[in-house]
Design a protein around this motif. Structure first.
Motif, PDB file in Angstrom:
ATOM      1  N   LEU A 284       0.865  -1.273   0.134  1.00 35.64           N
ATOM      2  CA  LEU A 284       0.105   0.026   0.184  1.00 35.64           C
ATOM      3  C   LEU A 284       0.824   1.293   0.075  1.00 35.64           C
TER       4      LEU A 284
ATOM      5  N   PHE B 111      -7.977   1.871  -2.400  1.00 37.54           N
ATOM      6  CA  PHE B 111      -7.891   0.760  -3.497  1.00 37.54           C
ATOM      7  C   PHE B 111      -9.268   0.276  -3.621  1.00 37.54           C
TER       8      PHE B 111
ATOM      9  N   TRP C  55     -11.735  -5.374  -4.633  1.00 32.21           N
ATOM     10  CA  TRP C  55     -11.039  -6.630  -5.007  1.00 32.21           C
ATOM     11  C   TRP C  55      -9.497  -6.517  -4.475  1.00 32.21           C
ATOM     12  N   VAL C  56      -8.873  -5.544  -4.415  1.00 37.20           N
ATOM     13  CA  VAL C  56      -7.559  -5.306  -4.001  1.00 37.20           C
ATOM     14  C   VAL C  56      -7.734  -5.406  -2.160  1.00 37.20           C
TER      15      VAL C  56
ATOM     16  N   MET D 297      -5.623  -7.878   0.318  1.00 43.16           N
ATOM     17  CA  MET D 297      -4.912  -7.292   1.180  1.00 43.16           C
ATOM     18  C   MET D 297      -5.461  -7.712   2.775  1.00 43.16           C
TER      19      MET D 297
ATOM     20  N   THR E 162       3.769   1.163  -6.864  1.00 42.22           N
ATOM     21  CA  THR E 162       2.477   0.087  -6.483  1.00 42.22           C
ATOM     22  C   THR E 162       2.589  -1.052  -7.299  1.00 42.22           C
ATOM     23  N   PRO E 163       2.789  -2.112  -6.573  1.00 46.89           N
ATOM     24  CA  PRO E 163       2.887  -3.544  -7.128  1.00 46.89           C
ATOM     25  C   PRO E 163       1.984  -3.571  -8.407  1.00 46.89           C
TER      26      PRO E 163
ATOM     27  N   TRP F 280      -0.012  -5.611 -10.287  1.00 48.67           N
ATOM     28  CA  TRP F 280      -1.404  -6.497 -10.130  1.00 48.67           C
ATOM     29  C   TRP F 280      -2.268  -5.572  -9.195  1.00 48.67           C
ATOM     30  N   MET F 281      -1.794  -4.491  -8.530  1.00 48.75           N
ATOM     31  CA  MET F 281      -3.020  -3.898  -7.501  1.00 48.75           C
ATOM     32  C   MET F 281      -3.694  -2.710  -8.423  1.00 48.75           C
TER      33      MET F 281
ATOM     34  N   PRO G 115      -7.299  -5.745 -12.322  1.00 44.11           N
ATOM     35  CA  PRO G 115      -7.618  -6.949 -12.000  1.00 44.11           C
ATOM     36  C   PRO G 115      -7.018  -8.159 -12.955  1.00 44.11           C
TER      37      PRO G 115
END
Lengths: 214, 214, 214
Positions: free
Chosen positions: A60, A121, A124-125, A129, C63-64, C66-67, C70
């Motif tokens: 995050l 976010f 789904w994130v 998390m 930020t990664p 995949w975040m 989707p």
């Protein structure tokens, strides 16, 4: 900043501390069973307790929560002392620890959801998390003690966290207040986890090939 | 930016490079003993050397130190070459490597403390960051070669780093200059480590239950 | 933002998705062979697919990936379904999966190079980020299933990624257009990987000491 918000924050804090204690106990005990020394057991307990939340916070873009205030370091130390003092009686407390662990999973799921939601976010994130907060610490614990992660092979564990997150969003979409969503999510995760173990519900395994390694 | 500060920075840099070399050697050797190929041994050496500092920097919100300048990549390559060239004689150098490793632990402890302090964190976070810098690389090394982390089961290792950090803060609180605190911390960590091994001092183990896994 | 840039971005996106699918399949299959349940297999597949890119993004301060959208969560789910539906026939598809995996390694190498380059890092960091993107997911997969990482002991794997990165920079230095460098890098990685396996080329091992552990 009304009274309700303050109470909500306090609830989240209590959730956080209880979960930390339950998870640290599980890490310390498993490390002890593997003949770790007391410092090693402390580290495994600490990683079990804060590892999931640390991965969440790094993803995050936040400073890991346990670096902001010393509570988590202290709670893990209390868990270590608890295991040292009561070690001969711990095996008779397995049912209690199972409840603690289920509570911890529920509590961490709620905390993970809230932090990801607050960081802006999408749902789904937030669910991912929440599951990372609840289950990644146990996964890191099993990697450190050199075991195949148990949560991937037995019972319903991380899936309880994912289902709790989905229930949160259904309630949220139906207009339920934040505090209601949180309590519903917590209760759902704990109940799913307990019922799954009580009735021996496991997810199906994938095994079928002799060996997939080429 | 007086002369003293420049010297201080140079000292930290020398600390950093020496520790990198000592840790990389240990990673390369253990990977070699597990039949890793030379690239795999390089990766394990690199992770051993920079893994702890990388976790520290990510927690502090900084770019990992080894991405700023190529020294660490080069030093690990030198360590790999050293092991390849002298591999038949390494076993006779075990005492020397033990001293190198103790020096690395002390050096990384000081560097970790300084970086966390510079990032504005309180003393208890700095001590944890120092221990992560000193000991997490070795932990990651043992996970990669699929062994239970040795530092959690034998001798005084990460604890030497924690004690060094506490000694740093006692000296700091008593008004000692930065450079004095650093040298005192380094010497403390190295001495604690060496004396613990020389006198066979181990932390007590937690073992007492048959199995804690539920 | 000319047409060429849009096409280039689309190419990178297609690279990303194909690589994700190939890597997720490998994680799901190996987890299945270790008797993981379907959720555990999903997690291992996901970590295999996005683990390398996640480490890269955290190191780059991003930020990664995949975040942000989707797709990666969905593609891993498709990979899991694919393995469940075709599980009896997978062993006859090993050659196909080997090609998929080689393609994934090449695709991830290019994506890692581009992201690190866009973040403003020098060429040697970009090459390391490319290799992390290509190979760290497989390393994390092997840690989770409690095996010594295969990529460090057998065949040319991460080294193909490093060589591809070097070829990219040679072409770049000679003035080749971005898209040309990308295609050349991809083709190089895939070819090096396939030829190494076809001709049984392995890197030399370091083994020579009885035991390096002190």
């Amino acid at each position: 900043m009304g009274t309700e918000l303050v109470e909500l924050n306090e609830l989240v804090t209590i959730f956080d501390y209880l979960g930390t204690f339950a998870f640290a106990i599980s890490g310390v005990r498993l490390a002890g069973a593997k003949n770790f020394d007391i410092f090693g057991a402390y580290v495994v307990g600490f990683v079990t307790a804060v590892g999931g939340g640390t991965i969440r916070d790094l993803c995050l873009g936040l400073t890991p929560f346990w670096m902001i205030q010393p509570s988590y370091v202290v709670i893990t130390a209390i868990a270590l002392l608890f295991v040292i003092v009561f070690k001969k009686h711990l095996i008779h407390m397995n049912n209690a620890f199972f409840i603690f662990d289920a509570l911890g999973l529920g509590l961490f799921t709620v905390v993970g959801l809230e932090k990801s939601l607050a960081a802006g976010f999408p749902f789904w994130v937030n669910i991912i998390m929440a599951a990372i907060t609840g289950a990644a610490g146990g996964m890191m614990r099993d990697v450190l003690i050199n075991e195949v992660p148990l949560i991937f092979r037995k019972d319903i564990y991380a899936v309880a966290s994912v289902l709790g997150g989905i229930i949160y969003y259904i309630a949220f979409s139906l207009g339920m207040a934040d505090i209601g969503c949180q309590v519903l999510c917590l209760v759902s995760v704990v109940l799913i986890r307990i019922l799954a173990v009580a009735f021996g519900v496991n997810l199906p395994s994938l095994r079928s090939e002799e060996s997939a390694r080429t």
